[in-house]
Design an enzyme around this catalytic site. Structure first.
Site, PDB file in Angstrom:
ATOM      1  CE  LYS A  13     -98.090  97.116  88.351  1.00 24.16           C
ATOM      2  NZ  LYS A  13     -98.710  97.544  89.610  1.00 24.16           N
ATOM      3  NE  ARG A  88     -92.835  94.890  92.128  1.00 23.96           N
ATOM      4  CZ  ARG A  88     -94.019  94.368  91.785  1.00 23.96           C
ATOM      5  NH1 ARG A  88     -94.174  93.735  90.664  1.00 23.96           N
ATOM      6  NH2 ARG A  88     -95.040  94.519  92.580  1.00 23.96           N
ATOM      7  NE  ARG A 127    -105.430  92.881  94.238  1.00 25.68           N
ATOM      8  CZ  ARG A 127    -104.204  93.172  93.813  1.00 25.68           C
ATOM      9  NH1 ARG A 127    -103.993  93.427  92.532  1.00 25.68           N
ATOM     10  NH2 ARG A 127    -103.204  93.240  94.659  1.00 25.68           N
ATOM     11  NE  ARG A 160    -102.023  89.800  95.387  1.00 26.06           N
ATOM     12  CZ  ARG A 160    -101.426  90.542  94.455  1.00 26.06           C
ATOM     13  NH1 ARG A 160    -101.896  90.562  93.219  1.00 26.06           N
ATOM     14  NH2 ARG A 160    -100.355  91.260  94.733  1.00 26.06           N
ATOM     15  NE  ARG A 171     -98.382  94.660  97.392  1.00 24.79           N
ATOM     16  CZ  ARG A 171     -99.658  94.444  97.055  1.00 24.79           C
ATOM     17  NH1 ARG A 171    -100.559  94.197  97.987  1.00 24.79           N
ATOM     18  NH2 ARG A 171    -100.016  94.483  95.807  1.00 24.79           N
TER      19      ARG A 171
HETATM   20  P1  AP5 Z   1    -105.014  95.501  89.577  1.00 23.08           P
HETATM   21  O1  AP5 Z   1    -105.191  95.587  88.116  1.00 23.08           O
HETATM   22  O2  AP5 Z   1    -105.035  94.145  90.224  1.00 23.08           O
HETATM   23  O3  AP5 Z   1    -103.729  96.348  90.021  1.00 23.08           O
HETATM   24  P2  AP5 Z   1    -102.178  96.104  89.791  1.00 23.08           P
HETATM   25  O4  AP5 Z   1    -101.573  97.400  89.395  1.00 23.08           O
HETATM   26  O5  AP5 Z   1    -101.952  94.932  88.879  1.00 23.08           O
HETATM   27  O6  AP5 Z   1    -101.773  95.784  91.291  1.00 23.08           O
HETATM   28  P3  AP5 Z   1    -100.956  94.603  91.992  1.00 23.08           P
HETATM   29  O7  AP5 Z   1    -101.208  94.762  93.478  1.00 23.08           O
HETATM   30  O8  AP5 Z   1    -101.260  93.240  91.424  1.00 23.08           O
HETATM   31  O9  AP5 Z   1     -99.534  94.996  91.665  1.00 23.08           O
HETATM   32  P4  AP5 Z   1     -98.312  94.710  92.445  1.00 23.08           P
HETATM   33  O10 AP5 Z   1     -97.334  95.273  91.515  1.00 23.08           O
HETATM   34  O11 AP5 Z   1     -98.186  95.158  93.832  1.00 23.08           O
HETATM   35  O12 AP5 Z   1     -98.403  93.114  92.697  1.00 23.08           O
HETATM   36  P5  AP5 Z   1     -97.725  91.906  91.954  1.00 23.08           P
HETATM   37  O13 AP5 Z   1     -98.705  90.824  91.892  1.00 23.08           O
HETATM   38  O14 AP5 Z   1     -97.031  92.358  90.716  1.00 23.08           O
HETATM   39  O15 AP5 Z   1    -106.153  96.415  90.260  1.00 23.08           O
HETATM   40  C1  AP5 Z   1    -106.253  96.525  91.665  1.00 23.08           C
HETATM   41  C2  AP5 Z   1    -107.738  96.595  92.064  1.00 23.08           C
HETATM   42  O16 AP5 Z   1    -108.269  97.826  91.596  1.00 23.08           O
HETATM   43  C3  AP5 Z   1    -108.609  95.487  91.445  1.00 23.08           C
HETATM   44  O17 AP5 Z   1    -109.583  95.106  92.393  1.00 23.08           O
HETATM   45  C4  AP5 Z   1    -109.281  96.171  90.233  1.00 23.08           C
HETATM   46  O18 AP5 Z   1    -110.559  95.621  89.965  1.00 23.08           O
HETATM   47  C5  AP5 Z   1    -109.369  97.616  90.716  1.00 23.08           C
HETATM   48  N1  AP5 Z   1    -109.238  98.600  89.631  1.00 23.08           N
HETATM   49  C6  AP5 Z   1    -108.340  98.573  88.605  1.00 23.08           C
HETATM   50  N2  AP5 Z   1    -108.517  99.641  87.793  1.00 23.08           N
HETATM   51  C7  AP5 Z   1    -109.543 100.353  88.335  1.00 23.08           C
HETATM   52  C8  AP5 Z   1    -110.216 101.570  87.951  1.00 23.08           C
HETATM   53  N3  AP5 Z   1    -109.854 102.290  86.865  1.00 23.08           N
HETATM   54  N4  AP5 Z   1    -111.228 102.026  88.752  1.00 23.08           N
HETATM   55  C9  AP5 Z   1    -111.616 101.315  89.871  1.00 23.08           C
HETATM   56  N5  AP5 Z   1    -111.027 100.156  90.258  1.00 23.08           N
HETATM   57  C10 AP5 Z   1    -110.002  99.695  89.517  1.00 23.08           C
HETATM   58  O19 AP5 Z   1     -96.569  91.527  92.998  1.00 23.08           O
HETATM   59  C11 AP5 Z   1     -96.849  90.922  94.248  1.00 23.08           C
HETATM   60  C12 AP5 Z   1     -95.521  90.639  94.967  1.00 23.08           C
HETATM   61  O20 AP5 Z   1     -94.705  89.735  94.182  1.00 23.08           O
HETATM   62  C13 AP5 Z   1     -94.624  91.865  95.185  1.00 23.08           C
HETATM   63  O21 AP5 Z   1     -94.974  92.571  96.368  1.00 23.08           O
HETATM   64  C14 AP5 Z   1     -93.225  91.208  95.281  1.00 23.08           C
HETATM   65  O22 AP5 Z   1     -93.044  90.593  96.540  1.00 23.08           O
HETATM   66  C15 AP5 Z   1     -93.325  90.096  94.243  1.00 23.08           C
HETATM   67  N6  AP5 Z   1     -92.892  90.535  92.892  1.00 23.08           N
HETATM   68  C16 AP5 Z   1     -93.660  90.563  91.758  1.00 23.08           C
HETATM   69  N7  AP5 Z   1     -92.930  90.993  90.723  1.00 23.08           N
HETATM   70  C17 AP5 Z   1     -91.672  91.245  91.196  1.00 23.08           C
HETATM   71  C18 AP5 Z   1     -90.486  91.745  90.594  1.00 23.08           C
HETATM   72  N8  AP5 Z   1     -90.430  92.073  89.294  1.00 23.08           N
HETATM   73  N9  AP5 Z   1     -89.412  91.904  91.398  1.00 23.08           N
HETATM   74  C19 AP5 Z   1     -89.421  91.559  92.701  1.00 23.08           C
HETATM   75  N10 AP5 Z   1     -90.537  91.105  93.331  1.00 23.08           N
HETATM   76  C20 AP5 Z   1     -91.654  90.947  92.587  1.00 23.08           C
END
Ligand code: AP5
Length: 218
Positions: A13, A88, A127, A160, A171
């Site tokens: 995403k 979420r 990552r 991370r 997660r």
């Molecule tokens: P990346 O693009 O970083 O993936 P992502 O979907 O953004 O994954 P995240 O882990 O950041 O999402 P998340 O929702 O768990 O974490 P968030 O930070 O929101 O890609 C991942 C990897 O794959 C990268 O290395 C990339 O290079 C690679 N990649 C991408 N596309 C590819 C492809 N096509 N082919 C090969 N490789 C590829 O949340 C973290 C924490 O914050 C949560 O656990 C929670 O505690 C809190 N939080 C955040 N938002 C909320 C909310 N709304 N409500 C409650 N808690 C929240």
């Protein structure tokens, strides 16, 4: 237009949102990035969020909705927004509808990115993130030019803490329990829903994503 990027951790995403925002001027709003910034700055919100994030649990809805409301108030009126990692929970989706309707807007599109768990686990294990500018790399699929160093700003890359194998498992469970119900929620919503197979190359996923968003705005 307001677009929600929905999908499990590691599905891509953030990667796709940054690319589209860079090319079309939309604003990328990642609640994960906002929370990590709050932690770095040592704010009260950052301190409250820390234990939830480290455990792979969701931060409580009231904290997230307050954060989003405050962030939206600082954006130019009528900006195109790409929400990444928000909402979420059903309560967050309902809260977003309320916040948007107060300013005469609504969610225009929900893009659901899908990939098998084993792909997500491998992506998160590989990552590497830049703590300074937020750039994201992958040791398997998208390495930086110099190992461990950010191409964009030269800072040292980090793995991370919540990308450890145990926290990733939690997660993924939390996604299935608390976030996946949003798929059904948005299927019955006014917003258009688009599903994208994210288990493909960066460019193939991006092209389908870009066309969906640009096509909806035309
Ligand atoms: P990346 O693009 O970083 O993936 P992502 O979907 O953004 O994954 P995240 O882990 O950041 O999402 P998340 O929702 O768990 O974490 P968030 O930070 O929101 O890609 C991942 C990897 O794959 C990268 O290395 C990339 O290079 C690679 N990649 C991408 N596309 C590819 C492809 N096509 N082919 C090969 N490789 C590829 O949340 C973290 C924490 O914050 C949560 O656990 C929670 O505690 C809190 N939080 C955040 N938002 C909320 C909310 N709304 N409500 C409650 N808690 C929240």
């Amino acid at each position: 237009m307001v677009v929600i990027l929905l999908g499990a951790p590691g599905v891509g995403k953030g990667t796709q949102a940054v690319r589209l925002a860079d090319s079309n001027g939309a604003v990328h709003v990642s609640t994960g990035d906002l929370l990590r910034a709050a932690r770095r700055e040592g704010t009260e919100l950052g301190r409250k969020a820390q234990s939830y994030m480290d455990a792979g649990e969701l931060v409580p809805d009231d904290l997230i909705l307050g954060l989003v409301r405050e962030h939206l108030a600082g954006l130019p009126e009528g900006a195109d927004i790409l929400f990444d990692g928000f909402p979420r929970t059903i309560a967050q989706a309902q809260g977003l509808d309320t916040v948007l309707s107060d300013s005469g807007f609504g969610v225009g599109m929900v893009v659901l990115f899908e990939a098998p768990d084993e792909v997500l686990v491998k992506r998160l294990a590989g990552r590497r993130s830049c703590p300074e500018c937020g750039s994201v790399y992958n040791v398997h699929f998208d390495p930086p030019a110099e190992e461990g160093i950010c191409d964009r700003c030269g800072a040292k890359l980090v793995h991370r803490a919540d990308d450890s194998p145990e926290t990733v498992q939690r997660r993924l469970e939390v996604y299935k329990e608390q976030t996946a119900p949003l798929i059904e929620h948005y299927e019955g919503h006014d917003a258009e829903m688009v599903r994208i197979d994210a288990d493909r190359s960066f460019d193939a996923v991006y092209e389908e994503f870009r066309q969906a968003v640009v096509g909806a705005r035309a």
